[in-house]
Design a protein around this motif. Structure first.
Motif, PDB file in Angstrom:
ATOM      1  N   THR A  78      -0.333 -18.873   0.126  1.00  0.00           N
ATOM      2  CA  THR A  78      -0.383 -19.829   1.187  1.00  0.00           C
ATOM      3  C   THR A  78       0.671 -19.567   2.279  1.00  0.00           C
ATOM      4  O   THR A  78       1.900 -18.735   2.357  1.00  0.00           O
ATOM      5  CB  THR A  78       0.355 -21.240   0.904  1.00  0.00           C
ATOM      6  N   ASN A  79       1.099 -20.977   3.286  1.00  0.00           N
ATOM      7  CA  ASN A  79       1.856 -20.486   4.401  1.00  0.00           C
ATOM      8  C   ASN A  79       3.706 -20.029   3.902  1.00  0.00           C
ATOM      9  O   ASN A  79       4.813 -19.927   4.672  1.00  0.00           O
ATOM     10  CB  ASN A  79       2.022 -21.665   5.298  1.00  0.00           C
ATOM     11  N   ALA A  80       3.799 -20.715   2.257  1.00  0.00           N
ATOM     12  CA  ALA A  80       5.317 -20.721   1.869  1.00  0.00           C
ATOM     13  C   ALA A  80       5.157 -19.248   1.209  1.00  0.00           C
ATOM     14  O   ALA A  80       6.259 -19.194   0.551  1.00  0.00           O
ATOM     15  CB  ALA A  80       5.496 -22.124   0.715  1.00  0.00           C
ATOM     16  N   ASP A  81       4.652 -18.424   1.729  1.00  0.00           N
ATOM     17  CA  ASP A  81       4.560 -17.165   0.031  1.00  0.00           C
ATOM     18  C   ASP A  81       4.412 -16.030   1.219  1.00  0.00           C
ATOM     19  O   ASP A  81       4.393 -16.154   2.225  1.00  0.00           O
ATOM     20  CB  ASP A  81       3.375 -16.993  -0.897  1.00  0.00           C
ATOM     21  N   ASP A  82       5.324 -15.154   0.883  1.00  0.00           N
ATOM     22  CA  ASP A  82       5.086 -14.050   1.628  1.00  0.00           C
ATOM     23  C   ASP A  82       4.395 -12.904   0.726  1.00  0.00           C
ATOM     24  O   ASP A  82       5.402 -11.854  -0.726  1.00  0.00           O
ATOM     25  CB  ASP A  82       6.685 -12.782   1.543  1.00  0.00           C
ATOM     26  N   ALA A  83       3.725 -11.924   0.953  1.00  0.00           N
ATOM     27  CA  ALA A  83       3.177 -10.859  -0.173  1.00  0.00           C
ATOM     28  C   ALA A  83       3.440 -10.095   0.377  1.00  0.00           C
ATOM     29  O   ALA A  83       3.304  -8.725  -0.689  1.00  0.00           O
ATOM     30  CB  ALA A  83       1.168 -11.120   0.253  1.00  0.00           C
ATOM     31  N   THR A  84       4.167  -9.948   1.106  1.00  0.00           N
ATOM     32  CA  THR A  84       4.875  -8.436   1.119  1.00  0.00           C
ATOM     33  C   THR A  84       5.799  -8.226   0.201  1.00  0.00           C
ATOM     34  O   THR A  84       6.043  -7.058  -0.391  1.00  0.00           O
ATOM     35  CB  THR A  84       5.574  -8.244   2.856  1.00  0.00           C
ATOM     36  N   ARG A  85       6.342  -9.542  -0.613  1.00  0.00           N
ATOM     37  CA  ARG A  85       6.687  -8.656  -1.561  1.00  0.00           C
ATOM     38  C   ARG A  85       6.601  -7.834  -3.190  1.00  0.00           C
ATOM     39  O   ARG A  85       7.154  -7.546  -3.911  1.00  0.00           O
ATOM     40  CB  ARG A  85       8.009 -10.160  -1.804  1.00  0.00           C
ATOM     41  N   TYR A  86       5.220  -8.830  -3.242  1.00  0.00           N
ATOM     42  CA  TYR A  86       4.213  -7.909  -4.176  1.00  0.00           C
ATOM     43  C   TYR A  86       3.318  -7.687  -4.513  1.00  0.00           C
ATOM     44  O   TYR A  86       2.337  -6.728  -5.173  1.00  0.00           O
ATOM     45  CB  TYR A  86       4.123  -9.172  -5.573  1.00  0.00           C
ATOM     46  N   ARG A  87       2.699  -6.606  -3.318  1.00  0.00           N
ATOM     47  CA  ARG A  87       1.425  -5.317  -2.874  1.00  0.00           C
ATOM     48  C   ARG A  87       1.554  -5.179  -1.704  1.00  0.00           C
ATOM     49  O   ARG A  87       2.631  -5.662  -0.508  1.00  0.00           O
ATOM     50  CB  ARG A  87       0.341  -7.034  -2.540  1.00  0.00           C
ATOM     51  N   GLU A  88       1.527  -3.601  -2.090  1.00  0.00           N
ATOM     52  CA  GLU A  88       1.566  -2.824  -0.365  1.00  0.00           C
ATOM     53  C   GLU A  88       0.375  -3.109   0.975  1.00  0.00           C
ATOM     54  O   GLU A  88      -0.927  -3.401   0.195  1.00  0.00           O
ATOM     55  CB  GLU A  88       1.267  -1.649  -1.189  1.00  0.00           C
ATOM     56  N   THR A  89       0.946  -2.603   1.979  1.00  0.00           N
ATOM     57  CA  THR A  89      -0.228  -2.966   3.105  1.00  0.00           C
ATOM     58  C   THR A  89      -1.913  -1.448   2.848  1.00  0.00           C
ATOM     59  O   THR A  89      -2.342  -2.429   3.441  1.00  0.00           O
ATOM     60  CB  THR A  89       0.572  -2.441   4.290  1.00  0.00           C
ATOM     61  N   ASP A  90      -1.800  -1.285   2.621  1.00  0.00           N
ATOM     62  CA  ASP A  90      -2.467   0.270   1.672  1.00  0.00           C
ATOM     63  C   ASP A  90      -3.485  -1.041   1.441  1.00  0.00           C
ATOM     64  O   ASP A  90      -4.369  -0.787   1.224  1.00  0.00           O
ATOM     65  CB  ASP A  90      -1.569   1.189   1.429  1.00  0.00           C
ATOM     66  N   GLU A  91      -3.357  -1.417   0.167  1.00  0.00           N
ATOM     67  CA  GLU A  91      -3.795  -2.342  -0.982  1.00  0.00           C
ATOM     68  C   GLU A  91      -4.615  -3.558   0.275  1.00  0.00           C
ATOM     69  O   GLU A  91      -6.023  -3.669  -0.089  1.00  0.00           O
ATOM     70  CB  GLU A  91      -3.434  -3.194  -2.027  1.00  0.00           C
ATOM     71  N   VAL A  92      -4.299  -4.190   0.976  1.00  0.00           N
ATOM     72  CA  VAL A  92      -4.416  -5.191   1.794  1.00  0.00           C
ATOM     73  C   VAL A  92      -5.585  -4.252   2.896  1.00  0.00           C
ATOM     74  O   VAL A  92      -6.858  -4.932   2.995  1.00  0.00           O
ATOM     75  CB  VAL A  92      -3.964  -5.287   2.894  1.00  0.00           C
ATOM     76  N   TYR A 127      -4.784 -11.666  -7.813  1.00  0.00           N
ATOM     77  CA  TYR A 127      -3.204 -12.254  -7.529  1.00  0.00           C
ATOM     78  C   TYR A 127      -3.318 -14.092  -8.585  1.00  0.00           C
ATOM     79  O   TYR A 127      -4.315 -14.281  -7.618  1.00  0.00           O
ATOM     80  CB  TYR A 127      -2.723 -12.397  -6.158  1.00  0.00           C
ATOM     81  N   ALA A 128      -2.629 -13.914  -9.097  1.00  0.00           N
ATOM     82  CA  ALA A 128      -2.316 -15.205  -9.481  1.00  0.00           C
ATOM     83  C   ALA A 128      -1.171 -15.600  -8.863  1.00  0.00           C
ATOM     84  O   ALA A 128       0.247 -15.328  -9.705  1.00  0.00           O
ATOM     85  CB  ALA A 128      -2.091 -15.794 -10.880  1.00  0.00           C
ATOM     86  N   ILE A 129      -1.269 -15.950  -7.410  1.00  0.00           N
ATOM     87  CA  ILE A 129      -0.233 -15.876  -7.121  1.00  0.00           C
ATOM     88  C   ILE A 129       0.624 -14.665  -6.799  1.00  0.00           C
ATOM     89  O   ILE A 129       0.170 -13.406  -5.388  1.00  0.00           O
ATOM     90  CB  ILE A 129       1.139 -16.999  -6.472  1.00  0.00           C
ATOM     91  N   SER A 130       1.796 -14.129  -7.443  1.00  0.00           N
ATOM     92  CA  SER A 130       1.985 -13.071  -7.135  1.00  0.00           C
ATOM     93  C   SER A 130       2.152 -12.066  -8.158  1.00  0.00           C
ATOM     94  O   SER A 130       1.998 -11.269  -8.464  1.00  0.00           O
ATOM     95  CB  SER A 130       3.572 -12.963  -7.015  1.00  0.00           C
ATOM     96  N   VAL A 131       1.554 -12.780  -9.324  1.00  0.00           N
ATOM     97  CA  VAL A 131       0.510 -11.850 -10.857  1.00  0.00           C
ATOM     98  C   VAL A 131      -0.598 -11.545 -10.507  1.00  0.00           C
ATOM     99  O   VAL A 131      -1.558 -12.118 -10.317  1.00  0.00           O
ATOM    100  CB  VAL A 131       0.676 -13.002 -12.242  1.00  0.00           C
ATOM    101  N   PRO A 132      -0.730  -9.849 -10.747  1.00  0.00           N
ATOM    102  CA  PRO A 132      -1.860  -9.490 -10.346  1.00  0.00           C
ATOM    103  C   PRO A 132      -2.098  -9.226 -11.604  1.00  0.00           C
ATOM    104  O   PRO A 132      -2.468  -9.662 -13.335  1.00  0.00           O
ATOM    105  CB  PRO A 132      -1.251  -7.426 -10.218  1.00  0.00           C
TER     106      PRO A 132
END
Length: 357
Positions: free
Chosen positions: A262-276, A194-199
């Protein structure tokens, strides 16, 4: 010595790996046992540093912190492939690389703390400033490598960049100059998806980012970025080839950013927990631990000693970062220009008046 693999422009279809996700050797030539043990130790210490820096950010001691949890193999494996005279050009996410290179952890975090200066001496550690703008460090690395060769210096530069940086024009220019000049520089792309939220699917249409080297006449390699043995071996080979005059290399290391951008980002908005979760199962530290234990090179006592070292490292960092620093606001005007401008002098005088009042 230049190997056939280093001089192949077309990367492999599958990432090069020496240890699979379960810590089993895949059949390639592994680094020496003592090297693998050191790589493992540095990754454990590096991750503990990273988690401590994240905690310090939540406590307000850092302005921002981009975690590299999950990418330790890329940073540790590549940095330990360098010789003392070589140069490293990191990004904002490569604090573990700086610590691995020997930079004091507090100095490493000065920039992310909000300090006006870099924190460490680039010449002492042979590390360029941590790069916040994407890809500008790629050109700096090529320029340093080319200059070193013109001066007859035995130095190779390693530049770290992310997948998003490969979309920047600076990277194109850097690869082009490196190819034309056959500069002794190694590009290591940490493709964390990801580039921040861009896959990646919205960034690149080529089979891999490693394929970008073909158009510049640069030897390219695709590797498993969570396999520290493969990272270290591949970067070591590329550095040796560059040092011998064989030209630059572009290495794509496929890895994953476990935490948010970063601490200012919420990754749950653009990727699934299963992927992590799938990538957590490919953890680089667990992988080397399994291999070393299977060989009898690592036991509970030795692992406990490494963990104790990592905890002491984090405790020292925590204690030193929790000490308030006396700050002189007048330093804002220092080192901006060799000769202060009229506007800058006026601003400094206004600040002096406010401080006196």
């Amino acid at each position: 010595m230049t190997t056939a693999r280093q001089r192949t422009l077309l990367p492999s279809e599958t990432p090069r790996s020496l240890l699979d996700a379960d810590g089993r050797a895949t059949g390639g030539e592994l680094p020496a046992d003592d090297v693998l043990l050191e790589l493992h130790r540095r990754m454990v210490v590096g991750r503990r540093f990273d988690t401590q820096a994240t905690a310090l950010t939540r406590q307000g001691r850092l302005a921002v912190y981009p975690s590299s949890r999950g990418q330790e193999a890329c940073q540790v494996g590549s940095v330990l492939a360098l010789s003392e005279q070589d140069w490293l050009f990191p990004t904002y996410r490569d604090s573990v690389a700086l610590v691995t290179r020997g930079v004091d952890p507090v100095q490493t975090l000065t920039l992310l703390q909000g300090g006006w200066h870099l924190g460490y001496d680039p010449h002492e550690y042979r590390i360029g400033p941590q790069c916040t703008p994407l890809a500008t460090n790629t050109l700096h690395a090529v320029g340093m490598a080319h200059a070193a060769r013109l001066k007859g210096e035995d130095a190779v530069t390693l530049v770290l960049l992310g997948d998003g940086a490969t979309s920047e024009g600076d990277t194109h220019e850097a690869l082009n100059f490196a190819g034309v000049w056959r500069a002794p520089v190694v590009f290591l792309v940490q493709n964390n998806g990801y580039a921040i939220s861009v896959p990646m699917s919205k960034q690149n249409a080529a089979p891999s980012l490693a394929h970008k080297g073909i158009g510049y006449g640069i030897a390219s390699e695709l590797i498993d970025g969570n396999d520290v043995a493969a990272v270290h071996a591949t970067v070591s080979e590329a550095v040796a080839a560059a040092r011998s005059g064989a030209g630059p290399a572009l290495i794509e290391a496929r890895t994953y950013r476990i935490e948010s951008h970063t601490n200012a980002d919420d990754a749950t908005r653009y990727r699934e927990t299963d992927e992590v979760a799938a990538w957590l199962a490919r953890d680089p530290i667990d992988r080397t631990e399994r291999y070393l234990r299977s060989r009898g090179l690592l036991d509970d006592a030795r692992e406990a000693a490494i963990t104790e070292e990592a905890e002491a490292f984090a405790a020292s960092l925590r204690e030193r970062m929790n000490t308030d620093v006396e700050v002189d606001p007048r330093e804002l005007f220092a080192h901006v220009y060799a000769e202060p401008t009229a506007a800058l002098r006026e601003q400094a005088e206004l600040l002096d008046e406010e401080l006196r009042s």
